[in-house]
Design a protein around this motif. Structure first.
Motif, short mmCIF file in Angstrom:
data_model
loop_
_atom_site.label_atom_id
_atom_site.label_comp_id
_atom_site.label_asym_id
_atom_site.label_seq_id
_atom_site.Cartn_x
_atom_site.Cartn_y
_atom_site.Cartn_z
N TYR A 1 78.20 -75.50 -49.15
CA TYR A 1 78.98 -76.39 -49.99
C TYR A 1 79.95 -77.20 -49.14
O TYR A 1 80.62 -76.67 -48.24
CB TYR A 1 79.74 -75.56 -51.02
N GLN A 2 80.02 -78.48 -49.46
CA GLN A 2 80.95 -79.38 -48.77
C GLN A 2 82.05 -79.78 -49.73
O GLN A 2 81.80 -80.28 -50.82
CB GLN A 2 80.21 -80.63 -48.28
N ASN A 3 83.31 -79.54 -49.32
CA ASN A 3 84.46 -79.86 -50.15
C ASN A 3 85.41 -80.76 -49.36
O ASN A 3 85.86 -80.39 -48.27
CB ASN A 3 85.18 -78.56 -50.56
N ASN A 4 85.67 -81.94 -49.92
CA ASN A 4 86.55 -82.91 -49.24
C ASN A 4 86.10 -83.17 -47.81
O ASN A 4 86.91 -83.27 -46.87
CB ASN A 4 88.01 -82.42 -49.26
N GLY A 5 84.78 -83.27 -47.65
CA GLY A 5 84.23 -83.59 -46.33
C GLY A 5 84.09 -82.42 -45.39
O GLY A 5 83.67 -82.60 -44.24
N VAL A 6 84.46 -81.21 -45.82
CA VAL A 6 84.41 -80.03 -44.96
C VAL A 6 83.34 -79.08 -45.46
O VAL A 6 83.34 -78.69 -46.64
CB VAL A 6 85.78 -79.30 -44.92
N ILE A 7 82.42 -78.68 -44.58
CA ILE A 7 81.40 -77.69 -44.93
C ILE A 7 82.02 -76.30 -44.82
O ILE A 7 82.63 -75.96 -43.81
CB ILE A 7 80.18 -77.80 -43.99
N HIS A 8 81.88 -75.49 -45.86
CA HIS A 8 82.42 -74.13 -45.89
C HIS A 8 83.94 -74.16 -45.71
O HIS A 8 84.48 -73.58 -44.76
CB HIS A 8 81.77 -73.24 -44.83
N ASP A 9 84.60 -74.83 -46.62
CA ASP A 9 86.05 -75.00 -46.56
C ASP A 9 86.74 -73.76 -47.11
O ASP A 9 86.95 -73.63 -48.32
CB ASP A 9 86.45 -76.24 -47.36
N GLY A 10 87.07 -72.81 -46.25
CA GLY A 10 87.82 -71.62 -46.64
C GLY A 10 87.12 -70.78 -47.69
O GLY A 10 86.02 -70.26 -47.47
N THR A 11 87.74 -70.66 -48.86
CA THR A 11 87.17 -69.83 -49.93
C THR A 11 85.98 -70.48 -50.59
O THR A 11 85.32 -69.85 -51.43
CB THR A 11 88.24 -69.52 -51.00
N ARG A 12 85.68 -71.71 -50.21
CA ARG A 12 84.50 -72.38 -50.74
C ARG A 12 83.32 -72.23 -49.77
O ARG A 12 82.65 -73.19 -49.42
CB ARG A 12 84.80 -73.85 -51.02
N SER A 13 83.10 -71.01 -49.36
CA SER A 13 82.04 -70.69 -48.40
C SER A 13 81.39 -69.38 -48.81
O SER A 13 81.91 -68.66 -49.67
CB SER A 13 82.63 -70.55 -46.99
N PRO A 14 80.24 -69.06 -48.23
CA PRO A 14 79.65 -67.76 -48.53
C PRO A 14 80.60 -66.62 -48.15
O PRO A 14 81.37 -66.75 -47.18
CB PRO A 14 78.38 -67.73 -47.67
N LEU A 15 80.55 -65.54 -48.91
CA LEU A 15 81.44 -64.40 -48.65
C LEU A 15 80.95 -63.63 -47.42
O LEU A 15 79.77 -63.26 -47.34
CB LEU A 15 81.48 -63.49 -49.87
N ILE A 16 81.87 -63.38 -46.50
CA ILE A 16 81.57 -62.60 -45.31
C ILE A 16 82.61 -61.49 -45.20
O ILE A 16 83.82 -61.75 -45.17
CB ILE A 16 81.59 -63.47 -44.03
N ILE A 17 82.14 -60.24 -45.15
CA ILE A 17 83.01 -59.08 -44.99
C ILE A 17 82.47 -58.26 -43.83
O ILE A 17 81.30 -57.84 -43.85
CB ILE A 17 83.05 -58.22 -46.27
N ASP A 18 83.33 -58.06 -42.81
CA ASP A 18 82.94 -57.30 -41.61
C ASP A 18 81.65 -57.88 -41.00
O ASP A 18 80.70 -57.15 -40.66
CB ASP A 18 82.74 -55.82 -41.95
N ASN A 19 81.62 -59.20 -40.93
CA ASN A 19 80.51 -59.95 -40.33
C ASN A 19 79.21 -59.86 -41.12
O ASN A 19 78.16 -60.33 -40.66
CB ASN A 19 80.25 -59.49 -38.88
N VAL A 20 79.25 -59.27 -42.30
CA VAL A 20 78.07 -59.21 -43.16
C VAL A 20 78.19 -60.32 -44.21
O VAL A 20 79.21 -60.42 -44.90
CB VAL A 20 77.95 -57.84 -43.86
N ILE A 21 77.16 -61.15 -44.31
CA ILE A 21 77.18 -62.25 -45.27
C ILE A 21 76.55 -61.79 -46.58
O ILE A 21 75.54 -61.07 -46.59
CB ILE A 21 76.44 -63.49 -44.70
N TYR A 22 77.17 -62.18 -47.67
CA TYR A 22 76.68 -61.86 -49.02
C TYR A 22 76.34 -63.19 -49.71
O TYR A 22 77.19 -63.80 -50.37
CB TYR A 22 77.73 -61.10 -49.81
N PRO A 23 75.10 -63.65 -49.55
CA PRO A 23 74.77 -65.00 -50.04
C PRO A 23 74.80 -65.14 -51.56
O PRO A 23 74.89 -66.26 -52.06
CB PRO A 23 73.35 -65.22 -49.49
N TYR A 24 74.73 -64.02 -52.29
CA TYR A 24 74.75 -64.09 -53.75
C TYR A 24 76.09 -63.65 -54.34
O TYR A 24 76.19 -63.34 -55.52
CB TYR A 24 73.64 -63.21 -54.33
N ALA A 25 77.12 -63.62 -53.52
CA ALA A 25 78.43 -63.16 -53.99
C ALA A 25 79.07 -64.19 -54.92
O ALA A 25 78.78 -65.39 -54.85
CB ALA A 25 79.35 -62.89 -52.80
#
Length: 882
Positions: free
Chosen positions: A464-488
């Motif tokens: 997701y791109q928000n205000n021209g930024v890809i993965h802008d903070g909380t508008r990105s896939p969830l990552i916990i301990d380097n594990v990505i949760y694409p359906y979070a």
């Protein structure tokens, strides 16, 4: 018809319509000026009185119906006239008489069945209640046949509601053109749209709960509803503060002058049950009562539960000149809210290009390379392995269509149903001191409490791109301990709402008929209304870790396909007060209508002065008191031409007044009043014996003077663009819908009947002259519904077997929010059916099957998702009537 409303072309269009219709008046000056009186009776072959027999003076709009005793009275022009009497299942009778003004002419109609075939004779007793509705009181608040009504009105009879086993008004809209589900981010209450615009609700013309921008309201049950009347477009003050789309008028059951006792029970899927009693009888020769009580509960598809307990009571006192009805209702319900449905995965599709071999190449999921002044990346940086996991999760429909999570649901156990308690009491007094004057006064008190916890957010940011930024903070896939949760699901918010609305309303409607002995006659109609609402509203919120205000964050949802839910109560997560206000709304109106009847014409001209005063006190922020005053005129012009007894053509032009919001907060900006406008050109056709009624309407309806932001406004004095002469808002936005509506009710034979409707419309949003939204969110451009019944006699008995079959179609609907430019909900077709068996006049057993072919579809498009429709559903009803 483009750009009719709000431009000079609307005046030209209106003039053309009315010039054509009015010019026909001068070609029909053939009626005589004086009238005589006709009196008579209608009976069947056995001599029993027939009620509701239609008596019509041919080639005119004059007519009446027989009362419960089978008698009627009618004034008609003197001279040679032909009376036509019709009653469903019987042969139409025509009698030509010579009428003079010096004496009463008595006419008796003795009806003969259409066929002496045994099957038809036996079936007719079951069809008495299934007549095509031909009269409405919603357009003028006085009884007028639909064939003479110069306004778009649709009436749904009780037999259709019974055949479809409808529990709520949301289920009943399948019988009405122009009415659909709203696309919204709340999914609280009914939220129905008429012609793509908001609707108002009433019970017998009195306030029926939430509309006009509220965030709480009840789900309106059909337990105590006799029929539904929908008046489309502005109502010109007849119903007080009104929404632009029109009014949904729910006609409640009334005490009867004879005994009738009904007991019904119903069972179905997902733990559904209902038990209902409906008792009515006379207590004396002047006093009768009615008591309706029901309990209904269901675990619900996808665990979206509902529970309702209802009690309705009414007493009717009637004399020759007075009718007094005291009625009350007490309802407790708990309806679970699903504000998310199936979410659309947030993917900025323009960054991905075309997928190859049905999937996306992980190398195309690039990280944002922009850095801030400290050399830190603006966007969250994903590793190659994380990008591979993310790419494998993406589907070609992501970003375009809701992600199907099957029978799972994103309604958290922390969310609670909308627990509503409603109490209302109404006193209606109708006084007829003379044959030409009627005064109707109604007073209503209503108290509604709402308490619920609803979940918002639960957004799945994939790429997701928000205000021209890809993965802008909380508008990105969830990552916990380097594990990505694409359906979070991220950025959850739980809102705790506690609201109370108290309401007092008065309506006075006064009718004076004039010119009874003249060819030109009519009615003076005066309407007075006053209403006072007080609203107390509080909202608390808590969030997940994405919001810095969360002191005890709610756990993330790691996978929307199989959610992991937080435990305990919502209060365990330290919600904070976000909003609290007190609000009062006062509305008043004075309206006058003139209805003219002349030969084949019915004309209606009305005007009203309406006012609304709103006081809003913010108890959470600064305690500031904000007050608005909206007032102004509304009017309508309508003309109906009865080209022949079976065909009428009408035109209608209405200007109404509404308000931006009655039950929402106010920001202190004294905006111009919002208006609504509607132009209708329609025609109706009916058969001689009233077994067919069809209508076709061309319409354009809009809500105007809406506020939107001025892009050139800048409120920062340090900005280079700051200019005190630039307005903050514009006020020429409008929501406009134009199209065609078709409604057909047809009793083909004594055994076969059908109801069909279709709507073809173009709902859009305009700012100035520019179209900014080509299709209003969540509103289909085309939809059609069909329902039929066929009765078959088992042997030569009085026990018919009824087969029902229905089809519903809706075209594609749009989804917006979070830059979902091309997101949509696909069109769908679903099939329904029912099988019923009547045992004499007392027992009825019915099996309803909804969504016969178990189609996967979405019943409602929402802010960033869509609400799945139910899978195949079975309901068994057993009714005993004495």
């Amino acid at each position: 018809m483009n750009n009719i409303i709000g431009t000079r072309s609307s005046i030209n269009f209106t003039k053309i319509v009315f010039y054509i219709l009015c010019s026909l008046i001068f070609k029909s000056v053939s009626a005589q000026d004086t009238k005589g009186e006709i009196s008579g009776t209608a009976t069947n072959q056995e001599g029993s009185a027939l009620s509701n027999v239609s008596i019509q003076v041919k080639e005119t709009v004059l007519g009446t119906t027989t009362n419960n005793n089978g008698t009627f009275n009618l004034n008609a022009p003197v001279g040679k006239i032909t009376l036509s009497a019709s009653y469903m299942g019987y042969k139409t009778i025509e009698k030509t008489i010579v009428l003079n003004s010096s004496e009463i002419y008595y006419v008796d109609f003795k009806f003969i069945k259409k066929s002496e075939d045994l099957d038809e004779v036996l079936i007719e007793a079951h069809l008495d209640k299934e007549k095509i509705p031909t009269v409405s009181r919603s357009a003028t608040k006085t009884a007028i046949t639909l064939m003479n009504t110069p306004a778009p009105v649709v009436v749904v009879a009780s037999y259709l509601l019974d055949q479809q086993a409808n529990s709520t008004i949301q289920e009943s809209i399948r019988n009405i053109s122009g009415v659909t589900q709203a696309g919204n981010n709340y999914n609280i209450g009914d939220n129905l749209l008429i012609r793509g615009l908001e609707s108002s609700y009433s019970y017998d013309g009195m306030y029926g709960g939430g509309s006009l921008g509220n965030t709480f309201n009840p789900v309106r049950s059909q337990t105590n509803i006799e029929r539904i009347e929908v008046l489309k477009g502005p109502s010109t003050g007849l119903y007080g503060m009104g929404a632009a789309g029109g009014i949904i008028n729910l006609i409640e059951k009334k005490p009867l002058d004879h005994e009738q006792y009904i007991v019904e029970t119903r069972f179905g899927k997902w733990g559904h049950y209902k038990a209902m009693v409906d008792l009515t009888a006379p207590l004396t020769d002047k006093l009768s009562y009615r008591l309706v009580s029901a309990s209904e509960s269901e675990d619900g598809y996808r665990n979206v539960s509902s529970e309702r307990f209802e009690n309705y009571g009414a007493l009717k006192f009637k004399t020759n000149k007075h009718e007094l009805i005291l009625s009350s209702a007490y309802i407790e319900d708990a309806i679970q809210i699903d504000p998310t449905g199936n979410p659309v995965r947030l993917v900025t599709t323009s960054l991905l290009g075309d997928p190859e071999n049905g999937g996306y190449d992980w190398e195309n999921l690039v990280n944002d390379t922009a850095e801030d002044e400290d050399g830190e990346y603006y966007g969250v940086q994903l590793t190659d392995d994380q990008r591979k996991v993310l790419a494998n999760s993406l589907e070609t429909t992501d970003g375009y269509e809701p992600f199907d999570i099957g029978d799972a649901t994103l309604v958290s156990p922390l969310a609670t149903p909308n627990k509503g308690k409603e109490f209302r009491v109404k006193l209606r007094h109708e006084w007829r001191p003379t044959e030409t004057f009627t005064a109707t006064n109604q007073v209503l008190y209503r108290n509604y409490n709402s308490d619920y916890v609803r979940q918002t957010g639960a957004l799945n940011y994939s790429y997701y791109q928000n205000n021209g930024v890809i993965h802008d903070g909380t508008r990105s896939p969830l990552i916990i301990d380097n594990v990505i949760y694409p359906y979070a699901a991220r950025r959850q918010e739980y809102r705790i709402v506690q609201a109370q609305e108290k309401m007092f309303q008065y309506f006075g409607d006064f009718q004076k008929t004039w010119g009874a002995n003249n060819a030109l006659h009519g009615e003076h109609l005066l309407s007075i209304n006053y209403e006072n609402r007080s609203i107390d509203y509080s909202q608390y919120s808590t969030w997940d870790t994405d919001d810095s205000r969360a002191t005890t964050p709610v756990p993330y949802i790691l996978d929307i396909r199989n959610p992991n839910w937080a435990s305990g109560s919502i209060w365990d997560y330290d919600p904070i007060l976000r909003s609290q206000y007190e609000k009062t709304v006062q509305g008043y109106g004075l309206g006058f209508q003139e209805v003219f009847y002349y030969n084949k014409f019915t004309a209606r001209a009305g005007g009203a002065y309406l006012g609304t005063k709103q006081d809003y006190k913010d108890l959470y922020d600064d305690g500031q008191l904000v007050d608005f005053n909206d007032s102004g005129f509304a009017y309508n012009l309508g003309l109906n031409y009865r080209a022949m007894n079976q065909l009428s053509i009408y035109g209608n032009y209405s200007i109404g007044r509404t308000v931006y919001s009655v039950t929402a907060s106010l920001d202190g900006d004294d905006r111009p009043d919002s208006e609504s406008k509607s132009i209708d050109l329609g025609m109706r056709f009916k058969s001689k014996d009233n077994n067919l009624l069809a209508s076709l309407v061309f319409f354009q309806t809009a809500r105007t003077n809406l506020q939107y932001d001025n892009d050139e406004y800048e409120d920062d004095p340090n900005s280079n663009n700051y200019n005190v002469n630039v307005d903050r808002y514009f006020y020429d936005q409008e929501n406009r819908t134009e199209g065609i509506e078709l409604d057909v009710n047809y009793a083909v034979t004594n055994f076969l009947s059908l109801n069909a409707n279709a709507t073809f419309q173009d709902p859009k949003t305009l700012e100035g002259e520019d179209v900014t939204e080509e299709q209003t969110k969540g509103v289909p451009k085309t939809y059609a519904r069909f329902w039929s019944q066929y009765k078959y006699l088992l042997g030569k008995t009085e026990n018919p077997l009824s087969f029902n079959f229905g089809v519903s179609y809706e075209s594609e609907r749009s989804i917006n929010g979070y830059s979902l430019v091309d997101a949509h909900v696909d069109s769908y077709v679903i099939f329904d059916g029912a099988l019923a068996y009547e045992i004499g006049d007392k027992w009825n057993v019915r099996l309803n099957i909804d969504n016969i072919f178990d189609t996967r579809y979405y019943v409602k498009a929402m802010y960033s998702g869509a609400l799945p429709g139910e899978t195949r559903n079975f309901q068994l009803s057993v009714r005993y009537k004495l």
